[in-house]
Design a protein around this motif. Sequence first.
Motif, PDB file in Angstrom:
ATOM      1  N   VAL A  26       9.260 -19.338  12.408  1.00  0.00           N
ATOM      2  CA  VAL A  26       8.206 -19.361  11.395  1.00  0.00           C
ATOM      3  C   VAL A  26       7.067 -20.175  11.988  1.00  0.00           C
ATOM      4  CG1 VAL A  26       7.589 -20.137   9.088  1.00  0.00           C
ATOM      5  CG2 VAL A  26       9.865 -19.266   9.524  1.00  0.00           C
ATOM      6  N   SER A  27       6.034 -19.474  12.435  1.00  0.00           N
ATOM      7  CA  SER A  27       4.934 -20.186  13.071  1.00  0.00           C
ATOM      8  C   SER A  27       3.645 -20.076  12.269  1.00  0.00           C
ATOM      9  CB  SER A  27       4.710 -19.659  14.487  1.00  0.00           C
ATOM     10  OG  SER A  27       4.476 -18.258  14.444  1.00  0.00           O
ATOM     11  N   ASP A  28       3.519 -19.032  11.466  1.00  0.00           N
ATOM     12  CA  ASP A  28       2.268 -18.791  10.755  1.00  0.00           C
ATOM     13  C   ASP A  28       2.568 -18.254   9.356  1.00  0.00           C
ATOM     14  OD1 ASP A  28      -0.220 -17.994   9.840  1.00  0.00           O
ATOM     15  OD2 ASP A  28      -0.715 -16.805  11.607  1.00  0.00           O
ATOM     16  N   ALA A  29       2.184 -19.009   8.333  1.00  0.00           N
ATOM     17  CA  ALA A  29       2.458 -18.607   6.947  1.00  0.00           C
ATOM     18  C   ALA A  29       1.811 -17.264   6.619  1.00  0.00           C
ATOM     19  CB  ALA A  29       1.964 -19.690   5.984  1.00  0.00           C
ATOM     20  N   ARG A  30       0.647 -16.982   7.178  1.00  0.00           N
ATOM     21  CA  ARG A  30      -0.028 -15.704   6.886  1.00  0.00           C
ATOM     22  C   ARG A  30       0.767 -14.512   7.416  1.00  0.00           C
ATOM     23  NH1 ARG A  30      -4.370 -19.257   7.616  1.00  0.00           N
ATOM     24  NH2 ARG A  30      -5.847 -19.233   5.881  1.00  0.00           N
ATOM     25  N   LYS A  31       1.367 -14.659   8.605  1.00  0.00           N
ATOM     26  CA  LYS A  31       2.184 -13.576   9.164  1.00  0.00           C
ATOM     27  C   LYS A  31       3.423 -13.340   8.306  1.00  0.00           C
ATOM     28  CE  LYS A  31       0.970 -13.953  14.043  1.00  0.00           C
ATOM     29  NZ  LYS A  31       1.464 -14.249  15.390  1.00  0.00           N
ATOM     30  N   ILE A  32       4.038 -14.414   7.866  1.00  0.00           N
ATOM     31  CA  ILE A  32       5.210 -14.291   6.998  1.00  0.00           C
ATOM     32  C   ILE A  32       4.803 -13.639   5.682  1.00  0.00           C
ATOM     33  CG2 ILE A  32       6.966 -15.585   5.706  1.00  0.00           C
ATOM     34  CD1 ILE A  32       7.496 -15.472   8.730  1.00  0.00           C
ATOM     35  N   ALA A  33       3.634 -14.003   5.165  1.00  0.00           N
ATOM     36  CA  ALA A  33       3.141 -13.427   3.908  1.00  0.00           C
ATOM     37  C   ALA A  33       2.972 -11.912   4.030  1.00  0.00           C
ATOM     38  CB  ALA A  33       1.826 -14.089   3.498  1.00  0.00           C
ATOM     39  N   ARG A  34       2.528 -11.429   5.189  1.00  0.00           N
ATOM     40  CA  ARG A  34       2.394  -9.978   5.384  1.00  0.00           C
ATOM     41  C   ARG A  34       3.745  -9.281   5.257  1.00  0.00           C
ATOM     42  NH1 ARG A  34      -1.909 -11.337   8.931  1.00  0.00           N
ATOM     43  NH2 ARG A  34      -0.615 -11.480  10.782  1.00  0.00           N
ATOM     44  N   SER A  35       4.776  -9.865   5.834  1.00  0.00           N
ATOM     45  CA  SER A  35       6.113  -9.291   5.727  1.00  0.00           C
ATOM     46  C   SER A  35       6.605  -9.340   4.282  1.00  0.00           C
ATOM     47  CB  SER A  35       7.105 -10.048   6.618  1.00  0.00           C
ATOM     48  OG  SER A  35       6.799  -9.859   7.977  1.00  0.00           O
ATOM     49  N   LEU A  36       6.396 -10.459   3.614  1.00  0.00           N
ATOM     50  CA  LEU A  36       6.829 -10.590   2.220  1.00  0.00           C
ATOM     51  C   LEU A  36       6.106  -9.583   1.328  1.00  0.00           C
ATOM     52  CD1 LEU A  36       6.935 -14.489   1.863  1.00  0.00           C
ATOM     53  CD2 LEU A  36       8.870 -12.936   2.250  1.00  0.00           C
ATOM     54  N   SER A  37       4.805  -9.417   1.545  1.00  0.00           N
ATOM     55  CA  SER A  37       4.026  -8.459   0.753  1.00  0.00           C
ATOM     56  C   SER A  37       4.498  -7.032   0.992  1.00  0.00           C
ATOM     57  CB  SER A  37       2.534  -8.558   1.096  1.00  0.00           C
ATOM     58  OG  SER A  37       2.023  -9.792   0.656  1.00  0.00           O
ATOM     59  N   ALA A  38       4.810  -6.713   2.239  1.00  0.00           N
ATOM     60  CA  ALA A  38       5.296  -5.368   2.554  1.00  0.00           C
ATOM     61  C   ALA A  38       6.604  -5.091   1.815  1.00  0.00           C
ATOM     62  CB  ALA A  38       5.490  -5.218   4.062  1.00  0.00           C
ATOM     63  N   PHE A  39       7.514  -6.065   1.790  1.00  0.00           N
ATOM     64  CA  PHE A  39       8.766  -5.898   1.056  1.00  0.00           C
ATOM     65  C   PHE A  39       8.509  -5.778  -0.439  1.00  0.00           C
ATOM     66  CE2 PHE A  39      11.147  -8.200   4.636  1.00  0.00           C
ATOM     67  CZ  PHE A  39      11.575  -7.011   5.199  1.00  0.00           C
ATOM     68  N   ALA A  40       7.627  -6.606  -0.963  1.00  0.00           N
ATOM     69  CA  ALA A  40       7.335  -6.593  -2.397  1.00  0.00           C
ATOM     70  C   ALA A  40       6.762  -5.239  -2.824  1.00  0.00           C
ATOM     71  CB  ALA A  40       6.364  -7.710  -2.750  1.00  0.00           C
ATOM     72  N   ASN A  41       5.998  -4.617  -1.956  1.00  0.00           N
ATOM     73  CA  ASN A  41       5.392  -3.318  -2.254  1.00  0.00           C
ATOM     74  C   ASN A  41       6.339  -2.150  -2.002  1.00  0.00           C
ATOM     75  OD1 ASN A  41       2.869  -4.271  -3.103  1.00  0.00           O
ATOM     76  ND2 ASN A  41       2.209  -4.519  -0.978  1.00  0.00           N
ATOM     77  N   ASN A  42       7.551  -2.442  -1.529  1.00  0.00           N
ATOM     78  CA  ASN A  42       8.486  -1.381  -1.158  1.00  0.00           C
ATOM     79  C   ASN A  42       9.891  -1.660  -1.705  1.00  0.00           C
ATOM     80  OD1 ASN A  42       9.095   1.044   0.077  1.00  0.00           O
ATOM     81  ND2 ASN A  42       9.670   0.083   2.004  1.00  0.00           N
ATOM     82  N   ASP A  43       9.981  -2.044  -2.953  1.00  0.00           N
ATOM     83  CA  ASP A  43      11.267  -2.272  -3.628  1.00  0.00           C
ATOM     84  C   ASP A  43      12.099  -3.407  -3.047  1.00  0.00           C
ATOM     85  OD1 ASP A  43      10.807  -0.202  -5.464  1.00  0.00           O
ATOM     86  OD2 ASP A  43      11.627   1.289  -4.078  1.00  0.00           O
ATOM     87  N   GLY A  44      11.480  -4.369  -2.408  1.00  0.00           N
ATOM     88  CA  GLY A  44      12.187  -5.557  -1.951  1.00  0.00           C
ATOM     89  C   GLY A  44      12.742  -5.461  -0.547  1.00  0.00           C
ATOM     90  N   GLY A  45      13.284  -6.596  -0.102  1.00  0.00           N
ATOM     91  CA  GLY A  45      13.863  -6.661   1.232  1.00  0.00           C
ATOM     92  C   GLY A  45      14.247  -8.073   1.570  1.00  0.00           C
ATOM     93  N   ARG A  46      14.608  -8.276   2.836  1.00  0.00           N
ATOM     94  CA  ARG A  46      14.985  -9.620   3.268  1.00  0.00           C
ATOM     95  C   ARG A  46      14.530  -9.872   4.696  1.00  0.00           C
ATOM     96  NH1 ARG A  46      20.321  -7.632   2.357  1.00  0.00           N
ATOM     97  NH2 ARG A  46      20.789  -6.355   4.155  1.00  0.00           N
ATOM     98  N   LEU A  47      14.179 -11.121   4.919  1.00  0.00           N
ATOM     99  CA  LEU A  47      13.879 -11.613   6.261  1.00  0.00           C
ATOM    100  C   LEU A  47      15.062 -12.450   6.713  1.00  0.00           C
ATOM    101  CD1 LEU A  47      10.241 -13.026   5.960  1.00  0.00           C
ATOM    102  CD2 LEU A  47      10.937 -10.950   7.133  1.00  0.00           C
TER     103      LEU A  47
END
Length: 104
Positions: free
Chosen positions: A28-49
Amino acid sequence: MRGIKGKFYIASLIEEGEYEHQDFKFAVSDARKIARSLSAFANNDGGRLLIGVKDNGAIAGVRNEEDIFVVEQAAEMYCEPPQEIKVTAFKAEGGHTVMRVEIG
């Protein structure tokens, strides 16, 4: 015993590989990069990192507790709208800690 359960559970998740609802993050180096992954999951019925896992499935482990703070910050400050996440730490192979971040 809890660590053993985590070891096999994390190994089974890694065996599934990366796909539409699961992504590996080495660090975890950049909160914005992690946010992109979280947003992608949120827009696609969820997921996990799985944080602390390399793209090839090798377990590297997380560095410290600060990683949890960065992930929470990403979900609250950089996702629009802010996202609720569930973070769980597991003891994995080699005594490394892997964070499972669930969204949606």
